[in-house]
Design an enzyme around this catalytic site. Structure first.
Site, PDB file in Angstrom:
ATOM      1  N   HIS A 162       0.842  -1.201   0.000  1.00 10.57           N
ATOM      2  CA  HIS A 162       0.000   0.000   0.000  1.00 10.57           C
ATOM      3  C   HIS A 162       0.885   1.263   0.000  1.00 10.57           C
ATOM      4  CE1 HIS A 162      -3.579   2.377   1.648  1.00 10.57           C
ATOM      5  NE2 HIS A 162      -2.558   3.196   1.864  1.00 10.57           N
ATOM      6  N   GLU A 163       1.880   1.276   0.900  1.00  9.63           N
ATOM      7  CA  GLU A 163       2.765   2.446   0.992  1.00  9.63           C
ATOM      8  C   GLU A 163       3.650   2.574  -0.251  1.00  9.63           C
ATOM      9  OE1 GLU A 163       2.469   4.783   3.153  1.00  9.63           O
ATOM     10  OE2 GLU A 163       0.926   3.666   4.202  1.00  9.63           O
ATOM     11  N   ASP A 217      -5.920   8.686   3.448  1.00 12.80           N
ATOM     12  CA  ASP A 217      -5.883   8.863   2.000  1.00 12.80           C
ATOM     13  C   ASP A 217      -7.155   9.524   1.490  1.00 12.80           C
ATOM     14  OD1 ASP A 217      -3.404   7.642   1.929  1.00 12.80           O
ATOM     15  OD2 ASP A 217      -4.266   5.637   1.745  1.00 12.80           O
TER      16      ASP A 217
HETATM   17 ZN   LIG Z   1      -2.356   5.214   2.219  1.00 12.95          ZN
END
Ligand SMILES: [Zn+2]
Length: 378
Positions: free
Chosen positions: A67-68, A166
């Site tokens: 994800h990062e 996010d």
């Molecule tokens: Zn994120």
């Protein structure tokens, strides 16, 4: 949070973890081995449940990393350098060295993380469904199914519309696109973050009081969101009040510079006492800056080795130091600095040190900003 374990570099980004990531892996393993998996896939030994639990804990850490990495790769493609990715108990964090130039870029950097989690979740779920038909042991199928659900949950949770999540960055990009003002958009998305932070904290407390320990987890997440959105909003207000101020207008001249080849002994006895400063720029023979050195780093050199150790051995190298050109916007430099007392930014022009800007100057600017009309308008 601090990186205590370094995994190495992936596409130029320093990837590491804080020790608290182990807590996350252990909690996941324990929850799966003692409660979730025995219910979803009954009939296995406790050793099998624990093996599956630990593997799932590691895979969740891997999912957070992917994800990062998605955020980082998209940021790098947009020309924004990424310092590091740190995984910890409550997720992951990417430290970017700059701000996106357009709302479109900001949107894609933010959206790439949840999209990756969603992809991982749907992928893992689909594999679980397919494997289920081929007679693979139920424990493996259910572990993959659980991993899929967790990744989808991660995507949805991160899409909540408030900074620093996010979803908050996506909201900010949308407001920025509509109004043309990135800072005002950040203030609004920050308010969303405050609301989400307080809601999660309240919800967590209620759950905790009713006897569920997972409530404590929510309280911690809520608390982290509130703390980080407060810091981020303060920085945004500072950016608004700094406006077009350049680094040149705010930098100062260092009273003392350290020469890179000088022994620590000589610097501490002859040079450092001439000033009240505690962190110094370091230059080489040609006057080109090579880094910074703080008094507390010098003090750590054992007395017996102070004569043989040079400033070069203990300096914070230029690559790790915030650097600016005198004509850069001060707001951009400040957003790359930490307010730590030993933070020293070097202002460099034509390979020469022309000034410095100190971390403690940021706190001064924050307080001054409170008196300016621009800050009240927010
Ligand atoms: Zn994120």
């Amino acid at each position: 949070m601090k990186q205590t374990i370094r995994f190495g570099r992936i596409s130029g980004v320093e990837v590491g973890a804080n020790w608290s990531l182990l807590v996350l892996i252990l909690l996941v393993a324990d929850g799966l081995a003692t409660a979730v998996l025995p219910q979803l896939a009954p009939g296995y030994s406790s050793g099998a449940y624990w093996t599956a639990g630990v593997v799932c804990g590691l895979l969740i850490a891997g999912s957070l990393l992917l994800h990062e990495l998605a955020h980082s790769v998209v940021a790098q493609r947009a020309g924004i350098p990424v310092q590091r990715i740190t995984l910890w108990m409550l997720g992951g964090a990417s430290v970017l060295d700059g701000e996106p130039a357009t709302p479109r870029t900001a949107f894609w950097i933010a959206a790439s993380g949840p999209l990756t989690s969603l992809g991982l979740g749907l992928g893992s779920g689909t594999i679980a469904v397919l494997l289920n038909r081929t007679g693979v042991p139920g424990l493996i199928v259910m572990s993959l199914w659980w991993l899929g659900i967790m990744n989808v949950f991660l995507a949805v949770f991160n899409l909540l519309p408030g900074l620093p999540l996010d979803g908050g960055r996506i909201l900010r990009a949308a407001l920025w696109w509509r109004s043309g003002d990135p800072n005002q958009a950040a203030i609004s998305a920050g308010r969303g973050g405050q609301v989400i932070g307080y809601l999660l904290t309240g919800l967590g407390f209620a759950e905790w009081l009713s006897g569920s320990l997972t409530g404590l987890w929510l309280v911690m997440i809520g608390f982290v969101i509130i703390t980080s959105v407060t810091a981020e909003s303060r920085l945004t207000r500072l950016r608004i009040s700094l406006g077009q101020t350049t680094v040149r207008a705010a930098m100062s001249q260092p009273e003392v510079t350290a020469y890179v080849a000088m022994p620590v002994e000589r610097f501490v006895t002859e040079v450092a006492p001439r000033t009240r400063e505690a962190v110094f720029p370091v230059v080489d023979l040609d006057g080109a800056p090579t880094g910074t050195v703080a008094l507390h780093r010098l003090a750590r050199v054992p007395a017996t080795r102070r004569a043989s150790t040079t400033i070069a051995d203990v300096q914070r190298p230029l690559a790790d130091v915030p650097v600016a050109h005198p004509d850069d916007l001060l707001a951009d430099l400040v957003s790359r600095m930490s307010p730590a007392p030993d933070e020293l930014a070097l202002v460099i022009e034509h390979d020469r040190l022309v000034g410095v800007f100190r971390g403690q100057d940021i706190a001064r600017l924050v307080h001054l900003a409170a008196f300016r009309p621009a800050a009240q308008a927010t």
